[in-house]
Motif scaffolding. Structure first.
Motif, PDB file in Angstrom:
ATOM      1  N   UNK A 168      45.081  46.342  39.196  1.00 19.18           N
ATOM      2  CA  UNK A 168      44.012  45.488  38.690  1.00 19.18           C
ATOM      3  C   UNK A 168      43.153  46.224  37.663  1.00 19.18           C
ATOM      4  N   UNK A 169      42.820  47.486  37.932  1.00 13.97           N
ATOM      5  CA  UNK A 169      42.019  48.256  36.968  1.00 13.97           C
ATOM      6  C   UNK A 169      42.784  48.460  35.663  1.00 13.97           C
ATOM      7  N   UNK A 170      44.090  48.681  35.786  1.00 13.64           N
ATOM      8  CA  UNK A 170      44.906  48.818  34.575  1.00 13.64           C
ATOM      9  C   UNK A 170      44.874  47.521  33.779  1.00 13.64           C
ATOM     10  N   UNK A 171      44.944  46.393  34.489  1.00 15.85           N
ATOM     11  CA  UNK A 171      44.919  45.100  33.801  1.00 15.85           C
ATOM     12  C   UNK A 171      43.611  44.909  33.045  1.00 15.85           C
ATOM     13  N   UNK A 172      42.508  45.381  33.620  1.00 18.96           N
ATOM     14  CA  UNK A 172      41.208  45.247  32.960  1.00 18.96           C
ATOM     15  C   UNK A 172      41.100  46.124  31.720  1.00 18.96           C
ATOM     16  N   UNK A 173      41.726  47.310  31.772  1.00 21.88           N
ATOM     17  CA  UNK A 173      41.554  48.277  30.689  1.00 21.88           C
ATOM     18  C   UNK A 173      42.645  48.229  29.630  1.00 21.88           C
ATOM     19  N   UNK A 174      43.870  47.916  30.022  1.00 19.63           N
ATOM     20  CA  UNK A 174      45.017  47.992  29.118  1.00 19.63           C
ATOM     21  C   UNK A 174      44.924  46.942  28.008  1.00 19.63           C
ATOM     22  N   UNK A 175      45.317  47.340  26.791  1.00 15.26           N
ATOM     23  CA  UNK A 175      45.311  46.408  25.659  1.00 15.26           C
ATOM     24  C   UNK A 175      46.299  45.264  25.865  1.00 15.26           C
ATOM     25  N   UNK A 176      47.344  45.512  26.644  1.00 14.36           N
ATOM     26  CA  UNK A 176      48.285  44.430  26.939  1.00 14.36           C
ATOM     27  C   UNK A 176      47.671  43.428  27.902  1.00 14.36           C
ATOM     28  N   UNK A 177      46.612  43.843  28.576  1.00 17.37           N
ATOM     29  CA  UNK A 177      45.951  42.989  29.540  1.00 17.37           C
ATOM     30  C   UNK A 177      44.665  42.416  28.992  1.00 17.37           C
ATOM     31  N   UNK A 178      43.534  42.814  29.613  1.00 20.68           N
ATOM     32  CA  UNK A 178      42.239  42.253  29.239  1.00 20.68           C
ATOM     33  C   UNK A 178      41.454  43.158  28.310  1.00 20.68           C
ATOM     34  N   UNK A 179      41.999  44.335  28.035  1.00 22.48           N
ATOM     35  CA  UNK A 179      41.469  45.203  26.977  1.00 22.48           C
ATOM     36  C   UNK A 179      40.026  45.621  27.116  1.00 22.48           C
ATOM     37  N   UNK A 180      39.525  45.765  28.324  1.00 23.11           N
ATOM     38  CA  UNK A 180      38.164  46.236  28.527  1.00 23.11           C
ATOM     39  C   UNK A 180      37.092  45.222  28.202  1.00 23.11           C
ATOM     40  N   UNK A 181      37.443  43.968  28.091  1.00 17.14           N
ATOM     41  CA  UNK A 181      36.475  42.938  27.694  1.00 17.14           C
ATOM     42  C   UNK A 181      35.850  42.209  28.887  1.00 17.14           C
ATOM     43  N   UNK A 182      36.338  42.510  30.098  1.00 14.21           N
ATOM     44  CA  UNK A 182      35.877  41.807  31.295  1.00 14.21           C
ATOM     45  C   UNK A 182      35.204  42.794  32.243  1.00 14.21           C
ATOM     46  N   UNK A 183      34.074  42.408  32.804  1.00 17.23           N
ATOM     47  CA  UNK A 183      33.372  43.227  33.798  1.00 17.23           C
ATOM     48  C   UNK A 183      33.554  42.596  35.182  1.00 17.23           C
ATOM     49  N   UNK A 184      34.038  43.391  36.120  1.00 12.58           N
ATOM     50  CA  UNK A 184      34.286  42.889  37.481  1.00 12.58           C
ATOM     51  C   UNK A 184      33.657  43.843  38.490  1.00 12.58           C
ATOM     52  N   UNK A 185      32.869  43.312  39.400  1.00 12.68           N
ATOM     53  CA  UNK A 185      32.288  44.134  40.469  1.00 12.68           C
ATOM     54  C   UNK A 185      33.400  44.779  41.300  1.00 12.68           C
ATOM     55  N   UNK A 186      33.131  46.005  41.768  1.00 14.77           N
ATOM     56  CA  UNK A 186      34.122  46.702  42.584  1.00 14.77           C
ATOM     57  C   UNK A 186      34.498  45.892  43.818  1.00 14.77           C
ATOM     58  N   UNK A 187      33.496  45.322  44.485  1.00 15.93           N
ATOM     59  CA  UNK A 187      33.785  44.542  45.696  1.00 15.93           C
ATOM     60  C   UNK A 187      34.579  43.285  45.375  1.00 15.93           C
ATOM     61  N   UNK A 188      34.387  42.740  44.179  1.00 15.49           N
ATOM     62  CA  UNK A 188      35.167  41.577  43.765  1.00 15.49           C
ATOM     63  C   UNK A 188      36.633  41.964  43.566  1.00 15.49           C
ATOM     64  N   UNK A 189      36.860  43.132  42.956  1.00 15.35           N
ATOM     65  CA  UNK A 189      38.241  43.623  42.790  1.00 15.35           C
ATOM     66  C   UNK A 189      38.884  43.867  44.157  1.00 15.35           C
ATOM     67  N   UNK A 190      38.110  44.444  45.066  1.00 16.05           N
ATOM     68  CA  UNK A 190      38.628  44.718  46.416  1.00 16.05           C
ATOM     69  C   UNK A 190      38.995  43.422  47.128  1.00 16.05           C
ATOM     70  N   UNK A 191      38.193  42.366  46.919  1.00 15.33           N
ATOM     71  CA  UNK A 191      38.497  41.096  47.562  1.00 15.33           C
ATOM     72  C   UNK A 191      39.784  40.495  46.975  1.00 15.33           C
ATOM     73  N   UNK A 192      39.966  40.609  45.673  1.00 13.94           N
ATOM     74  CA  UNK A 192      41.200  40.113  45.053  1.00 13.94           C
ATOM     75  C   UNK A 192      42.404  40.855  45.622  1.00 13.94           C
ATOM     76  N   UNK A 193      42.285  42.179  45.764  1.00 14.34           N
ATOM     77  CA  UNK A 193      43.380  42.974  46.332  1.00 14.34           C
ATOM     78  C   UNK A 193      43.694  42.518  47.751  1.00 14.34           C
ATOM     79  N   UNK A 194      42.641  42.244  48.525  1.00  9.37           N
ATOM     80  CA  UNK A 194      42.837  41.793  49.902  1.00  9.37           C
ATOM     81  C   UNK A 194      43.530  40.433  49.938  1.00  9.37           C
ATOM     82  N   UNK A 195      43.079  39.513  49.075  1.00 10.00           N
ATOM     83  CA  UNK A 195      43.651  38.168  49.050  1.00 10.00           C
ATOM     84  C   UNK A 195      45.106  38.168  48.585  1.00 10.00           C
TER      85      UNK A 195
END
Length: 431
Positions: A168-195
């Motif tokens: 998920x962090x790679x997706x947020x940072x990678x140019x092939x993904x979201x390219x660092x344009x999105x801000x996501x709370x750590x707990x929100x990322x953890x919830x996505x991983x859990x789901x």
């Protein structure tokens, strides 16, 4: 060719090499046999088995980038015998003329029927085709045993939350993904991983949906609101059903009521029929507890009857009641062993003739032939027990049932020893 910018996030972020591949270190970690085979282009036929989103297709794509062999991909849902034979014929032509082998990746190989899978056998066996089969089912059940025996079966497991967070962090940072344009709370990322429940594709899809729905700043509250009703992976008809039932039974057998409750409510949340759970517990009450606690079966049947009166959701109390009782009850498989021993004697005995003294004589002629003669009526004895031969003609009495010293069965054991001493004059050797 790089994926289009409007392609799904999971497709854009597909790893291109082993260094980008996250998880499954037991399969492709440094020094593993599969990683070495991929890096040295020395692969033999393999069947990759595991839940969706664990990297089966990705591994096949990475192999395609590393191999000098002709790489062909087909999907078992969309392809038939005709296409399969054409691919194999071309593979044979390349092998014969150019000495080039063909790596054939078959996604969802379990979807091929037996004749389609049989068509592969001669090409896999001769080495003309290197098979990579991917399946979400148990290959030992769903794939031709001849193919399985000619391939290495590799089991991929659901990704851990830590691995999903890396993706998920790679997706947020990678140019092939979201390219660092999105801000996501750590707990929100953890919830996505859990789901995502171990599925990388689902994790990326959830992130993409959240971004498209909620914008460039994602909080835990937004993620919970978007995916409130998302459940855990459970397939009532697939392998996950059998795996979870197995965990449920083994947790009760191991006397861990907490784990048993967890597996039981996972099945309920996945839509499992409550009556199926009651059936499994009724069997367990005799198979794994038996006379160590005779009330166990009564508890299950009473809980089942109460459920039929009440239904869901309150009926869950009766499921939990029975589950906890069975888990904490003393365990004994003496009944199971007794059944097995009795069946074994039946299989190995040429005849099982009923002794004359145990036969009824409803008509005079039968009595004259000895039917019923010498039979002793136990109720006429002071203790209600007599010395008697109850086994078939020519077969010495044997002790099939050997009670344990657990729970009420310890009392049963003492009583049974006294009875056998009277009936047979001396204790019988157990089977």
């Amino acid at each position: 060719m790089p994926p289009a910018h409007d392609a799904p996030l999971a497709f854009r972020l597909r790893p291109r090499c082993l260094e980008e591949f996250v998880g499954q270190t037991h399969v492709v970690g440094e020094g593993t046999a599969l990683r070495t085979a991929i890096e040295e282009d020395a692969l033999s036929s393999v069947i990759l088995a595991g839940p969706p989103g664990t990297g089966k297709t990705t591994l096949a794509k990475i192999i395609a980038e590393h191999t000098q062999a002709n790489f062909v991909q087909i999907n078992a849902v969309l392809s038939g015998v005709k296409e399969l034979r054409e691919v194999c014929a071309e593979a044979e032509r390349l092998f014969t003329g150019l000495k080039q082998r063909t790596v054939l990746f078959i996604d969802e190989i379990h979807r091929f029927n037996k004749s389609q899978q049989d068509a592969l056998l001669p090409y896999v066996e001769s080495g003309v085709v290197i098979l990579i089969g991917a399946t979400t089912e148990n290959p030992y059940f769903e794939v031709n045993s001849a193919l399985v025996s000619r391939s290495q079966v590799i089991l991929l497991t659901p990704l851990s939350d830590e691995h999903l967070l890396i993706i998920l962090r790679r997706a947020l940072a990678d140019e092939r993904g979201l390219g660092g344009k999105i801000a996501v709370e750590q707990k929100a990322l953890e919830r996505i991983a859990l789901l995502a429940n171990g599925d990388a594709r689902i994790a990326l899809n959830l992130l993409e949906v959240a971004v498209l729905t909620a914008g460039k700043k994602l909080s835990l509250a937004q993620i919970d609101a978007l995916f409130r009703d998302r459940g855990k992976r459970y397939d009532r008809t697939g392998e996950e059903h059998y795996n979870t039932v197995s965990a449920f039974i083994k947790s009760m057998r191991g006397s861990d009521c907490d784990a048993a409750l967890l597996w039981m409510f996972k099945m309920l949340a996945g839509g499992e029929e409550p009556r199926f759970l009651f059936r499994r517990m009724a069997i367990f009450a005799s198979e794994d507890i038996g006379n160590a606690d005779p009330r166990a079966l009564q508890i299950v049947i009473s809980a089942w009857q109460a459920f039929e009166f009440v239904g869901l959701p309150e009926g869950e109390f009766f499921l939990a009641h029975a589950c906890i009782y069975l888990s904490q009850a003393p365990k004994s498989n003496a009944i199971t062993r007794a059944m097995r021993a009795a069946r074994q004697l039946i299989r190995t005995s040429s005849t099982l003739e009923v002794p004359l003294h145990l036969r009824n004589a409803p008509i005079k002629g039968m009595a004259e032939q000895g039917y019923g003669q010498g039979y002793q009526y136990p109720h006429d004895a002071a203790q209600g027990i007599v010395r008697e031969q109850y086994f078939p003609m020519g077969i010495a009495p044997q002790s099939f049932y050997a009670p344990t010293d657990r729970g009420f069965e310890s009392e049963v054991r003492q009583r049974l020893e006294r009875v056998r001493q009277i009936v047979r004059e001396q204790p019988m050797i157990g089977v």
